[in-house]
Scaffold this active site. Structure first.
Site, PDB file in Angstrom:
ATOM      1  N   SER A   1      36.729  54.781  35.663  1.00  0.00           N
ATOM      2  CA  SER A   1      35.371  54.226  35.493  1.00  0.00           C
ATOM      3  C   SER A   1      34.332  54.991  36.278  1.00  0.00           C
ATOM      4  O   SER A   1      33.195  55.150  35.823  1.00  0.00           O
ATOM      5  CB  SER A   1      35.359  52.763  35.959  1.00  0.00           C
ATOM      6  OG  SER A   1      36.025  51.958  35.022  1.00  0.00           O
TER       7      SER A   1
ATOM      8  N   ASP B   1      47.656  51.740  38.788  1.00  0.00           N
ATOM      9  CA  ASP B   1      47.406  53.061  38.198  1.00  0.00           C
ATOM     10  C   ASP B   1      48.707  53.694  37.711  1.00  0.00           C
ATOM     11  O   ASP B   1      48.691  54.683  36.991  1.00  0.00           O
ATOM     12  CB  ASP B   1      46.755  53.983  39.237  1.00  0.00           C
ATOM     13  CG  ASP B   1      45.445  53.413  39.722  1.00  0.00           C
ATOM     14  OD1 ASP B   1      44.980  53.812  40.796  1.00  0.00           O
ATOM     15  OD2 ASP B   1      44.891  52.531  39.021  1.00  0.00           O
TER      16      ASP B   1
ATOM     17  N   ARG C   1      47.877  46.823  47.184  1.00  0.00           N
ATOM     18  CA  ARG C   1      46.473  47.245  47.049  1.00  0.00           C
ATOM     19  C   ARG C   1      45.517  46.052  46.858  1.00  0.00           C
ATOM     20  O   ARG C   1      44.331  46.157  47.152  1.00  0.00           O
ATOM     21  CB  ARG C   1      46.325  48.226  45.896  1.00  0.00           C
ATOM     22  CG  ARG C   1      46.656  47.708  44.523  1.00  0.00           C
ATOM     23  CD  ARG C   1      46.438  48.781  43.458  1.00  0.00           C
ATOM     24  NE  ARG C   1      45.002  48.829  43.066  1.00  0.00           N
ATOM     25  CZ  ARG C   1      44.483  49.795  42.304  1.00  0.00           C
ATOM     26  NH1 ARG C   1      45.223  50.805  41.917  1.00  0.00           N
ATOM     27  NH2 ARG C   1      43.208  49.747  41.956  1.00  0.00           N
TER      28      ARG C   1
ATOM     29  N   LYS D   1      37.773  44.855  46.166  1.00  0.00           N
ATOM     30  CA  LYS D   1      36.336  45.187  46.231  1.00  0.00           C
ATOM     31  C   LYS D   1      35.502  44.026  45.673  1.00  0.00           C
ATOM     32  O   LYS D   1      34.329  44.159  45.371  1.00  0.00           O
ATOM     33  CB  LYS D   1      36.020  46.457  45.445  1.00  0.00           C
ATOM     34  CG  LYS D   1      36.143  46.336  43.940  1.00  0.00           C
ATOM     35  CD  LYS D   1      35.607  47.572  43.226  1.00  0.00           C
ATOM     36  CE  LYS D   1      35.656  47.392  41.717  1.00  0.00           C
ATOM     37  NZ  LYS D   1      35.150  48.555  40.993  1.00  0.00           N
TER      38      LYS D   1
ATOM     39  N   SER E   1      36.186  56.158  46.660  1.00  0.00           N
ATOM     40  CA  SER E   1      35.590  55.349  47.719  1.00  0.00           C
ATOM     41  C   SER E   1      35.598  53.848  47.450  1.00  0.00           C
ATOM     42  O   SER E   1      35.808  53.049  48.366  1.00  0.00           O
ATOM     43  CB  SER E   1      34.139  55.819  47.911  1.00  0.00           C
ATOM     44  OG  SER E   1      33.406  54.886  48.661  1.00  0.00           O
ATOM     45  N   ASP E   2      35.331  53.431  46.194  1.00  0.00           N
ATOM     46  CA  ASP E   2      34.882  52.045  45.993  1.00  0.00           C
ATOM     47  C   ASP E   2      35.855  50.982  46.507  1.00  0.00           C
ATOM     48  O   ASP E   2      35.458  50.028  47.168  1.00  0.00           O
ATOM     49  CB  ASP E   2      34.506  51.771  44.527  1.00  0.00           C
ATOM     50  CG  ASP E   2      35.690  51.893  43.567  1.00  0.00           C
ATOM     51  OD1 ASP E   2      35.582  51.400  42.438  1.00  0.00           O
ATOM     52  OD2 ASP E   2      36.727  52.485  43.942  1.00  0.00           O
ATOM     53  N   ARG E   3      37.134  51.130  46.257  1.00  0.00           N
ATOM     54  CA  ARG E   3      38.058  50.050  46.633  1.00  0.00           C
ATOM     55  C   ARG E   3      38.579  50.170  48.069  1.00  0.00           C
ATOM     56  O   ARG E   3      39.109  49.200  48.599  1.00  0.00           O
ATOM     57  CB  ARG E   3      39.233  49.976  45.660  1.00  0.00           C
ATOM     58  CG  ARG E   3      38.871  49.369  44.303  1.00  0.00           C
ATOM     59  CD  ARG E   3      40.120  49.104  43.480  1.00  0.00           C
ATOM     60  NE  ARG E   3      39.817  48.507  42.186  1.00  0.00           N
ATOM     61  CZ  ARG E   3      39.610  47.200  41.992  1.00  0.00           C
ATOM     62  NH1 ARG E   3      39.667  46.384  43.025  1.00  0.00           N
ATOM     63  NH2 ARG E   3      39.334  46.738  40.793  1.00  0.00           N
TER      64      ARG E   3
ATOM     65  N   LYS F   1      32.258  45.702  37.207  1.00  0.00           N
ATOM     66  CA  LYS F   1      31.698  46.953  36.657  1.00  0.00           C
ATOM     67  C   LYS F   1      30.198  47.089  36.954  1.00  0.00           C
ATOM     68  O   LYS F   1      29.504  47.888  36.339  1.00  0.00           O
ATOM     69  CB  LYS F   1      31.939  47.018  35.135  1.00  0.00           C
ATOM     70  CG  LYS F   1      33.381  46.928  34.740  1.00  0.00           C
ATOM     71  CD  LYS F   1      34.229  48.100  35.253  1.00  0.00           C
ATOM     72  CE  LYS F   1      35.689  47.923  34.885  1.00  0.00           C
ATOM     73  NZ  LYS F   1      36.546  48.986  35.415  1.00  0.00           N
TER      74      LYS F   1
ATOM     75  N   ASP G   1      39.194  46.739  29.823  1.00  0.00           N
ATOM     76  CA  ASP G   1      39.820  47.431  30.966  1.00  0.00           C
ATOM     77  C   ASP G   1      40.355  46.446  31.991  1.00  0.00           C
ATOM     78  O   ASP G   1      41.508  46.542  32.421  1.00  0.00           O
ATOM     79  CB  ASP G   1      38.806  48.357  31.641  1.00  0.00           C
ATOM     80  CG  ASP G   1      39.425  49.101  32.802  1.00  0.00           C
ATOM     81  OD1 ASP G   1      39.045  48.851  33.962  1.00  0.00           O
ATOM     82  OD2 ASP G   1      40.347  49.905  32.556  1.00  0.00           O
TER      83      ASP G   1
HETATM   84  O1  LIG Z   1      40.331  49.141  38.996  1.00  0.00           O
HETATM   85  C1  LIG Z   1      40.231  50.262  39.490  1.00  0.00           C
HETATM   86  O2  LIG Z   1      39.837  50.524  40.636  1.00  0.00           O
HETATM   87  C2  LIG Z   1      40.605  51.441  38.617  1.00  0.00           C
HETATM   88  C3  LIG Z   1      42.095  51.462  38.472  1.00  0.00           C
HETATM   89  O3  LIG Z   1      42.682  51.570  39.705  1.00  0.00           O
HETATM   90  O4  LIG Z   1      40.052  51.255  37.311  1.00  0.00           O
HETATM   91  P1  LIG Z   1      38.547  51.720  36.996  1.00  0.00           P
HETATM   92  O5  LIG Z   1      38.494  53.207  37.191  1.00  0.00           O
HETATM   93  O6  LIG Z   1      38.357  51.291  35.559  1.00  0.00           O
HETATM   94  O7  LIG Z   1      37.680  50.992  37.976  1.00  0.00           O
HETATM   95 MN   LIG Z   2      36.494  51.888  33.262  1.00  0.00          MN
HETATM   96 MN   LIG Z   3      40.256  50.500  35.026  1.00  0.00          MN
END
Ligand SMILES: O=C(O)[C@@H](CO)OP(=O)(O)O
Ligand SMILES: [Mn+2]
Ligand SMILES: [Mn+2]
EC number: 5.4.2.12
Length: 527
Positions: free
Chosen positions: A63, A155, A186, A192, A258-260, A326, A393
């Site tokens: 994403s 993943d 995780r 997040k 970075s995000d998670r 998202k 997703d």
């Molecule tokens: O959920 C997420 O962090 C990733 C899969 O690990 O998915 P996406 O890239 O769609 O956010």
């Molecule tokens: Mn996505």
């Molecule tokens: Mn995803």
């Protein structure tokens, strides 16, 4: 015919293309609206993985990079590619900041703590990168290297955590440095969604070596556990020793995304500061968007000069709409990882009505997203609505095929609502996936059996244009070099706006032969 119309960019997260087959939840779903669009209008199948978007060759899309290249209008060298390049060149192992940190720790008896997702999913991390960090530590004569493994199952196939732990331990053996002192899933360490209680469990484990579970060796932490994402916080200690982070140590986070991991990084920073361990240095493999000061070994590519800049320069208002999962994607990532609030931009975070049981609630809050998109589309001051429908997703990641079929049907209902409103207001709608997911929900295991798979895919994503009435344009599915980065320049052309030179991806439009009908294809020339 006019070539200046307001519109809607609708990103269907995880909407990849694959022929109907067992495990294809998208083709199995009841989707009358999408079926109608895909037969009535030309559909481009856009590459959305690997080098087409700026990932290492053969790496599935994700994403972050998906939304970044949609906005940037060009492939971007993603963090995993930049790290991989430094691994391949040997630079990472010789990185001056890393070598200095390891040398200093070796001299003063400090420890290096490596914290990261333990898999080769290459969406958040790649366990192979840790090998380079371990060699750097060994080369500096550093013996106190503690590994804090975060198990995946999202993943990569669920149930594979033990295999990936073995790979990590193999790297440590070969490097002659590193021992695993903690294991946690995780969904604790990489939450997040704001559930700080989950993050705190991982933080206490890593920073203070606190956990209910203690096992003598790493595999014992995962064997027999249900669900790699939820492995409970576990201290690994064969000799009763514990290895909390001590003042003067270094903590290096090994996720390149970075995000998670950022909520954990910030909580670790706060916990260390509040407990008098303020001389602990935090490093990260790649650049993070944390509040805490974290020194990255590899800096990110510049993703500016895209859609957000072009809309701002033209004074065109955009409304960004998504559920929480998202929301950063349709704002921060589409804007090129730029946190600044843009003029002419409105952000609408739609609450996700459910907790996080997406199997029980596959529709999530997509009806509310659709309602907000319609509301924005009915405003004349809104040039473009940029919205993400998350279900395909987010529910796809549960690995639950039936729930994902229902999720896809709910997205279809939202598409129908949005397209009807767009038609009534004379707006175009451009629909596109950001990477594949639900079109492939089974994978063949090592012994040939079909196993549930909830991860992303290498498949191309559909892109279909529902033109505005009297539009001058139709989508051309045969544009050479078209890929996911083509979406941004195409949106600007549909808006009748100039495309900045930075947005180099080829556009997807051709002159419409007749409004509302498929463009007449030139008869093949016979030589
Ligand atoms: O959920 C997420 O962090 C990733 C899969 O690990 O998915 P996406 O890239 O769609 O956010
Ligand atoms: Mn996505
Ligand atoms: Mn995803």
């Amino acid at each position: 015919m006019s070539d200046r119309h307001n519109g809607i960019l609708l990103i269907l997260d995880g909407w990849g293309h694959a022929p109907p087959a067992p495990g294809n939840a998208i083709s199995a779903a009841v989707t009358p609206a999408l079926d109608d669009l895909l037969t009535r209008y030309p559909t481009a199948l856009l590459p959305a993985s690997g080098t087409a978007v700026g990932l290492p060759d053969g790496v599935v899309g994700n994403s972050e990079i998906g939304h970044m290249v949609i906005g940037a209008g060009r492939p971007l060298e993603y963090d995993s590619l930049l790290v991989q390049r430094q691994v391949d060149s040997g630079e990472l192992r010789r990185h001056p900041d890393l070598v200095a940190a390891c040398t200093r720790l070796a001299a003063n008896g400090g420890a290096l703590h490596l914290v990261g997702l333990c898999s080769d999913g290459r969406i958040h991390a790649d366990v192979a990168h840790v090998a380079e960090l371990l060699h750097a530590a060994a080369d500096a004569g550093l013996r106190q290297v503690f590994l804090h493994a975060i198990t995946d199952g999202r993943d990569v196939a669920d149930g594979s955590a033990g295999q990936h732990l073995d790979v990590l331990l193999g790297h440590a053996d070969r490097a002659g440095a590193g021992r695993c002192v903690s294991v946690v899933g995780r969904n604790f360490a990489m939450d997040k969604s704001g559930k700080a209680d989950l993050t705190a469990i991982a933080c206490s484990l890593i920073v203070d070596a606190e956990a209910e579970r203690v096992v003598p060796e790493p595999r014992a932490a995962v064997d027999g556990q249900a669900g790699d994402q939820w492995i409970p916080a576990t201290v690994v200690s064969g000799d009763g020793s514990r290895h909390p982070v001590r003042d003067g140590d270094v903590v290096l986070f090994t996720n390149f995304r970075s995000d998670r991991i950022s909520p954990l990084v910030d909580m670790v920073h706060t916990r260390l500061r509040d407990t008098g361990r303020s001389s602990v240095r935090l490093l990260s493999l790649a650049q993070y968007d944390t509040t805490a000061e974290v020194v990255p070994l590899v800096r990110r590519a510049d993703a500016s000069g895209g859609l957000a800049d072009a809309l701002e320069a033209a004074g065109v208002r955009s409304v960004r709409i998504a559920e929480r999962e998202k929301f950063e994607h349709v704002t921060f990532y589409v804007n090129g990882r730029d946190p600044s609030a843009r003029p002419f931009e409105e952000h609408q975070l739609v609450p996700t009505a459910v907790g996080d049981d997406y199997v029980a609630q596959p529709r999530m809050n997509v009806a509310e997203v659709a309602r907000r998109v319609v509301e924005a589309a009915e405003r004349d001051d809104v040039g473009v609505v940029v919205a993400n429908l998350a279900n395909i997703d987010v529910v796809g990641h549960t690995g639950d095929y039936e729930a994902t079929v229902v999720a896809t049907g709910a997205v279809d209902t939202a598409v129908a609502t949005i397209c009807a409103a767009a038609r009534a207001r004379g707006r175009w709608v451009l629909l596109v996936g950001d990477h594949g997911n639900a079109e492939q929900m089974v994978k063949t295991g090592n012994t040939g059996e079909q196993r549930p798979y909830g991860g992303h895919t290498h498949n191309p994503v559909p892109c279909v244009l529902v033109p505005a009435p009297e539009s001058a344009y139709a989508l051309d599915p045969r544009v050479t070099g078209a890929a996911l980065p083509s979406v941004g320049p195409t949106v600007l052309q549909l808006l009748g706006l100039p495309v900045p030179p930075t947005m180099t991806a080829p556009r997807l439009l051709t002159e419409a032969a007749e409004p509302h009908r498929r463009p007449v294809r030139a008869a093949p020339t016979t030589n």
